[in-house]
Design a protein around this motif. Structure first.
Motif, PDB file in Angstrom:
ATOM      1  N   UNK A 119       0.838  -1.208   0.000  1.00  0.00           N
ATOM      2  CA  UNK A 119       0.000   0.000   0.000  1.00  0.00           C
ATOM      3  C   UNK A 119       0.874   1.260   0.000  1.00  0.00           C
ATOM      4  N   UNK A 120       2.077   1.173   0.572  1.00  0.00           N
ATOM      5  CA  UNK A 120       2.894   2.381   0.680  1.00  0.00           C
ATOM      6  C   UNK A 120       4.330   2.230   0.182  1.00  0.00           C
ATOM      7  N   UNK A 121       4.791   1.008  -0.042  1.00  0.00           N
ATOM      8  CA  UNK A 121       6.192   0.810  -0.432  1.00  0.00           C
ATOM      9  C   UNK A 121       6.279  -0.237  -1.535  1.00  0.00           C
ATOM     10  N   UNK A 122       7.284  -0.107  -2.413  1.00  0.00           N
ATOM     11  CA  UNK A 122       7.418  -1.134  -3.455  1.00  0.00           C
ATOM     12  C   UNK A 122       7.814  -2.485  -2.869  1.00  0.00           C
ATOM     13  N   UNK A 123       7.171  -3.538  -3.362  1.00  0.00           N
ATOM     14  CA  UNK A 123       7.494  -4.904  -2.941  1.00  0.00           C
ATOM     15  C   UNK A 123       7.855  -5.703  -4.185  1.00  0.00           C
ATOM     16  N   UNK A 124       8.827  -6.586  -4.031  1.00  0.00           N
ATOM     17  CA  UNK A 124       9.238  -7.438  -5.145  1.00  0.00           C
ATOM     18  C   UNK A 124       9.191  -8.889  -4.693  1.00  0.00           C
ATOM     19  N   UNK A 125       8.662  -9.764  -5.552  1.00  0.00           N
ATOM     20  CA  UNK A 125       8.631 -11.176  -5.155  1.00  0.00           C
ATOM     21  C   UNK A 125      10.045 -11.744  -5.102  1.00  0.00           C
ATOM     22  N   UNK A 126      10.335 -12.554  -4.106  1.00  0.00           N
ATOM     23  CA  UNK A 126      11.619 -13.260  -4.056  1.00  0.00           C
ATOM     24  C   UNK A 126      11.462 -14.393  -3.050  1.00  0.00           C
ATOM     25  N   UNK A 127      12.210 -15.467  -3.235  1.00  0.00           N
ATOM     26  CA  UNK A 127      12.296 -16.489  -2.205  1.00  0.00           C
ATOM     27  C   UNK A 127      13.362 -15.990  -1.227  1.00  0.00           C
ATOM     28  N   UNK A 128      12.907 -15.583  -0.041  1.00  0.00           N
ATOM     29  CA  UNK A 128      13.800 -14.913   0.910  1.00  0.00           C
ATOM     30  C   UNK A 128      14.950 -15.795   1.365  1.00  0.00           C
ATOM     31  N   UNK A 129      14.808 -17.111   1.233  1.00  0.00           N
ATOM     32  CA  UNK A 129      15.884 -17.996   1.704  1.00  0.00           C
ATOM     33  C   UNK A 129      16.849 -18.382   0.574  1.00  0.00           C
ATOM     34  N   UNK A 130      16.630 -17.847  -0.622  1.00  0.00           N
ATOM     35  CA  UNK A 130      17.473 -18.166  -1.777  1.00  0.00           C
ATOM     36  C   UNK A 130      18.524 -17.056  -1.933  1.00  0.00           C
ATOM     37  N   UNK A 131      19.735 -17.331  -1.458  1.00  0.00           N
ATOM     38  CA  UNK A 131      20.804 -16.326  -1.458  1.00  0.00           C
ATOM     39  C   UNK A 131      21.059 -15.729  -2.835  1.00  0.00           C
TER      40      UNK A 131
END
Ligand code: AMP
Ligand code: GLY
Length: 421
Positions: A38-50
């Motif tokens: 709603x207020x900040x850009x978000x990008x999809x990513x697998x957070x555990x994938x270095x």
């Protein structure tokens, strides 16, 4: 303008991102959630994938990556960023073991003479059961590994201790995390969260906070990821924060460095104030959730610069002070949380709550269209109130919280209203 990438998907990450944006950073969250979007850009990513996190950090030209949750840290995401030359705020996988293995943490505590509950490790059920019987069941059973908040059973009588031991060592309900367990002396007292920004050798303290882990008012019901928090703690703490850090933070930093795993990031000590003095219950390798949602309101100084300094040259010249104000955070959780949260319900009232003075919302379990999101997790959102008094901060947090509605919304009404014994 410097760019920061905040890794994670919860209200803690929303709080970090919002604070850094307020300090003038261009912030992207990954993966974030529909509420943060709603207020900040978000990008999809697998957070555990270095590799994926490194790629995204490079693509957006991140000068700093802040890794929020433990799972990516334990998976080595900070190591991958460091290897790629991207400043990462968060420990190496080796240093994150302080949270990933409770037995490792206990060994280090004993080695460094850090006061903690007495303990023994077991991998054979008969021996663990015999030990629990010898203690008449008044014992805390803990899985060695990460178990998403399900690994600890505080038991007052034999039946529940036996059940926890059998669940871990016989039925393997907790999988690998519960292959080894520890049995700990049950410590009565009041809990506090102590956190420090660390640069491998030195640290800067963050304000003390208290969280509310049980699901229901009066500290009843099952343990959760946290139903709310308050900073500073509502009841006077008979120790200076620096004194607690001398006991819990400094010796653990030194012990990790001696093991060849110096710690960079936030070291979190969960403390129990007992009648015999403070004891460390556990270490986390990251900022606490939901405590961080309040700390960012109370830290004075450039937090982003402090994270960057800790990740690069060190904390020399960095000062973080504490603002004299109260902050209270109230979690709205889905019906059935923590056992079986109901998902997919439309959430309303966000615009109204966001418009209140002295309060704001931070989002966790939301998905779908950011303008009309639906619930997508156990903990849906946090309402944060700040004020000159505890009463004012509470009133603002609950006013914002009560403007939000979704089917089966579950919350505690006593956050900031006293102890969490
Ligand atoms: P931990 O993940 O080790 O912090 O444990 C989760 C929660 O269990 C803590 O926040 C405490 O509320 C409780 N707990 C853990 N260890 C003990 C202990 N030795 N005595 C009493 N309560 C404990
Ligand atoms: N609030 C406790 C934790 O973050 O583990």
């Amino acid at each position: 303008m410097k760019t920061a990438l905040v890794i994670g998907a919860g209200a803690r990450e929303h709080a970090i991102a919002r604070r850094l944006a307020g300090e003038g950073w261009a912030v992207t969250c990954a993966p974030g959630n529909a509420g943060i979007a709603r207020s900040l850009p978000c990008r999809p990513v697998d957070a555990t994938d270095g590799a994926a996190v490194v790629k995204l950090a490079r693509e957006i030209g991140a000068a700093l990556v802040v890794v929020g949750p433990e799972a990516p840290l334990v998976a080595g995401v900070a190591d991958a960023l460091c290897a790629a030359g991207v400043p990462a705020f968060g420990p190496s996988a080796a240093a994150a073991r302080v949270e990933a293995s409770k037995i490792f943490a206990k060994e280090l505590m004993d080695e460094a003479r850090i006061p903690t509950a007495s303990w023994r490790a077991f991998d054979r059920p008969e021996e663990a059961l015999a030990h629990a019987r010898a203690l008449h069941g008044r014992v805390v059973v803990k899985a060695d590994g990460l178990a998403a908040g399900k690994g600890v059973t505080v038991s007052q009588e034999l039946a529940s201790a036996e059940e926890a031991i059998v669940a871990a060592l016989v039925r393997h309900d907790l999988g690998e995390a519960g292959r080894r367990i520890l049995l700990e002396e049950l410590l009565p007292g009041r809990e506090l969260s102590l956190m420090a920004v660390c640069d491998r050798t030195t640290y800067r303290l963050l304000p003390l906070a208290q969280d509310y882990k049980r699901a229901h008012d009066g500290d009843r019901g099952p343990n959760t990821g946290g139903m709310g928090a308050v900073s500073p703690p509502p009841e006077t703490v008979p120790y200076a924060a620096e004194q607690l850090a001398e006991l819990a933070i400094a010796p653990m930093l030194a012990a990790l460095a001696r093991r060849g795993s110096p710690f960079r990031g936030v070291l979190y000590a969960g403390l129990m104030l007992t009648s015999d003095g403070p004891r460390v219950l556990e270490y986390n390798c990251r900022l606490g959730d939901p405590e961080t949602q309040l700390l960012v309101e109370r830290v004075e100084g450039e937090l982003g610069e402090a994270f960057l300094a800790a990740a690069t040259a060190g904390l020399l010249g960095i000062t973080l002070r504490e603002r004299e104000l109260w902050a209270v955070g109230v979690v709205s959780a889905a019906e059935g949380y923590p056992q079986r949260p109901r998902l997919g319900d439309p959430v309303s009232g966000l615009d109204e709550a966001e418009a209140l003075p002295g309060a704001h919302l931070l989002y966790a379990g939301l998905a779908g269209d950011p303008r009309r999101p639906v619930t997508a997790g156990g903990r849906v959102l946090n309402a944060v109130g700040v004020g000159a008094s505890l009463a004012e901060a509470r009133e603002r947090a609950y006013r914002a919280s009560d403007l939000v509605s979704f089917r089966g919304r579950q919350l505690r009404r006593d956050i900031g209203g006293g102890g969490n014994r």
